[in-house]
Design a protein around this motif. Structure first.
Motif, short mmCIF file in Angstrom:
data_model
loop_
_atom_site.label_atom_id
_atom_site.label_comp_id
_atom_site.label_asym_id
_atom_site.label_seq_id
_atom_site.Cartn_x
_atom_site.Cartn_y
_atom_site.Cartn_z
N TRP A 118 0.85 -1.18 0.00
CA TRP A 118 0.00 0.00 0.00
C TRP A 118 0.89 1.24 0.00
O TRP A 118 2.08 1.15 0.28
CB TRP A 118 -0.95 0.02 1.21
CG TRP A 118 -0.28 0.16 2.54
CD1 TRP A 118 0.29 -0.85 3.27
CD2 TRP A 118 -0.10 1.36 3.30
NE1 TRP A 118 0.81 -0.35 4.43
CE2 TRP A 118 0.59 1.01 4.49
CE3 TRP A 118 -0.46 2.69 3.10
CZ2 TRP A 118 0.93 1.94 5.46
CZ3 TRP A 118 -0.12 3.63 4.07
CH2 TRP A 118 0.55 3.25 5.23
N ASN A 170 -7.90 -4.29 -1.29
CA ASN A 170 -8.49 -4.65 -0.01
C ASN A 170 -9.05 -6.07 -0.12
O ASN A 170 -8.30 -6.98 -0.40
CB ASN A 170 -9.52 -3.62 0.44
CG ASN A 170 -8.87 -2.34 0.95
OD1 ASN A 170 -7.65 -2.29 1.16
ND2 ASN A 170 -9.66 -1.31 1.15
N ASP A 171 -10.34 -6.28 0.03
CA ASP A 171 -10.87 -7.64 0.00
C ASP A 171 -11.60 -7.97 -1.29
O ASP A 171 -12.32 -8.96 -1.37
CB ASP A 171 -11.79 -7.89 1.20
CG ASP A 171 -12.97 -6.92 1.24
OD1 ASP A 171 -12.99 -5.99 0.41
OD2 ASP A 171 -13.84 -7.09 2.10
N CYS A 227 -4.97 1.92 0.36
CA CYS A 227 -5.62 0.62 0.17
C CYS A 227 -4.58 -0.46 -0.13
O CYS A 227 -3.68 -0.27 -0.96
CB CYS A 227 -6.63 0.69 -0.97
SG CYS A 227 -8.07 1.71 -0.58
N PRO A 272 -12.55 2.00 -2.36
CA PRO A 272 -11.16 1.53 -2.43
C PRO A 272 -10.63 1.61 -3.86
O PRO A 272 -9.44 1.77 -4.08
CB PRO A 272 -11.24 0.08 -1.95
CG PRO A 272 -12.66 -0.33 -2.20
CD PRO A 272 -13.48 0.90 -2.03
N GLU A 296 -15.09 -0.16 8.89
CA GLU A 296 -14.17 -0.41 7.78
C GLU A 296 -12.79 0.16 8.09
O GLU A 296 -11.76 -0.44 7.77
CB GLU A 296 -14.71 0.19 6.49
CG GLU A 296 -15.90 -0.55 5.91
CD GLU A 296 -15.56 -1.97 5.51
OE1 GLU A 296 -14.50 -2.18 4.87
OE2 GLU A 296 -16.33 -2.88 5.85
N SER A 299 -9.32 -2.13 8.42
CA SER A 299 -8.10 -1.85 7.67
C SER A 299 -6.91 -1.68 8.62
O SER A 299 -5.81 -2.20 8.37
CB SER A 299 -8.28 -0.59 6.83
OG SER A 299 -7.09 -0.24 6.16
N MET A 339 -9.30 -10.72 3.26
CA MET A 339 -8.43 -9.67 2.74
C MET A 339 -7.27 -10.21 1.91
O MET A 339 -6.82 -9.57 0.96
CB MET A 339 -7.88 -8.83 3.89
CG MET A 339 -8.94 -8.11 4.71
SD MET A 339 -9.65 -6.69 3.89
CE MET A 339 -8.33 -5.49 4.04
#
Length: 294
Positions: free
Chosen positions: A44, A63-64, A81, A125, A185, A189, A230
């Motif tokens: 990231w 992310n996921d 992200c 994201p 959220e 993260s 993730m």
């Protein structure tokens, strides 16, 4: 410029300097298969990233979520992200990557109104860039223009790039995405990055699932759920893959010994290291080493 080996810190934050001499940006073409790992590993950065695929196709995990991007398409990846990229269907994927410091997108006076809310939104994201939509096509055209400007370095090209960045951001806003801010959220993260950070600090030591879960202030089952969602693998499988990733530059050294490398990156058995390396890289560590030192 092709970045073949991403430098990241222990939290997976990329350390590659994303700037030219005067501008807080970087624009370069990447061939995924030429990366040291054969893919772009999870990382990231604070910069916004705009990607345009010029050849082949790739799957980006952001992310996921998994996002397939084909030739002629692109994707915007928001600041902070987690993301990675793998080639699809042996397509020889090549993409232009434009990384931009958020503070350089618009003037300081406009930043709080037009940029900061997008950085903090938890529902964006990424945004797909499909050029048959006018706003996305305008962004793609500006990415291509900036890529040429960075190569040619004509007089005042820095100012021209600045103009295009403003146009890119205006068109991104024009796509009309509603912004949402979900505290859960943000917490998710943060905890994921804490667990990854702990692994990257301790990968060469004995690691238990309890250790990883504790780093994220989670139960064992919640820890596993986070990783499955993730990272698409179990926490301990991630540890194994990360250890193999860390072994690659060591094996490229002429004096490297496979057994020594295995223990340096946290394996307590050479045979187990060889088995896992073969499954990940489709060759043994020794065969990999011989590709650099025949």
């Amino acid at each position: 410029m092709q970045i073949k080996d991403f430098k990241i810190d222990n939290s997976l934050k990329e350390l590659t300097e994303h700037r030219t001499v005067l501008l807080p940006i970087a624009c370069y073409e990447t061939t995924i298969s030429k990366n040291i790992n054969g893919y772009i590993p999870l990382h990231w950065h604070e910069e916004f990233q705009f990607v345009f695929v010029v050849k082949g196709e790739a799957t980006f995990q952001i992310n996921d979520e998994s996002v397939d991007v084909s030739e002629g398409e692109g994707v915007f990846i928001n600041s902070g992200c987690l993301h990675m990229a793998k080639e699809r269907n042996d397509s020889g994927c090549v993409y232009i990557c434009l990384n931009v410091s958020p503070s350089f997108i618009v003037s300081q006076e406009l930043f709080p109104t037009f940029v900061s809310p997008f950085m903090q939104a938890t529902n964006i994201p990424y945004i797909r860039l499909v050029p048959n939509e006018l706003w996305a096509g305008n962004i793609v055209n500006s990415i291509l223009e900036i890529n040429q400007m960075v190569k040619q370095k004509s007089p005042f090209y820095e100012m021209d790039i600045s103009v295009h960045l403003t146009l890119i951001w205006k068109n991104l806003i024009l796509n009309g995405s509603q912004l949402e801010y979900e505290q859960t959220e943000l917490i998710k993260s943060k905890r994921m990055k804490q667990m990854l950070n702990w692994i990257h600090l301790h990968y060469n030591e004995k690691i238990l699932l309890d250790d990883i879960a504790q780093a994220g202030q989670l139960s064992r089952s919640e820890c596993c759920r986070y990783f499955k969602k993730m990272v698409k693998k179990t926490p301990l499988n991630y540890v194994t893959d990360y250890r193999i990733q860390k072994s690659l530059p060591l094996l490229q050294q002429s004096e490297a010994n496979v057994t020594e490398v295995a223990y340096l990156v946290g394996f307590n058995s050479t045979s187990y290291f060889i088995d896992k390396f073969r499954k990940a890289m489709h060759m043994t560590p020794l065969a990999y080493k011989k590709t650099f030192h025949p």
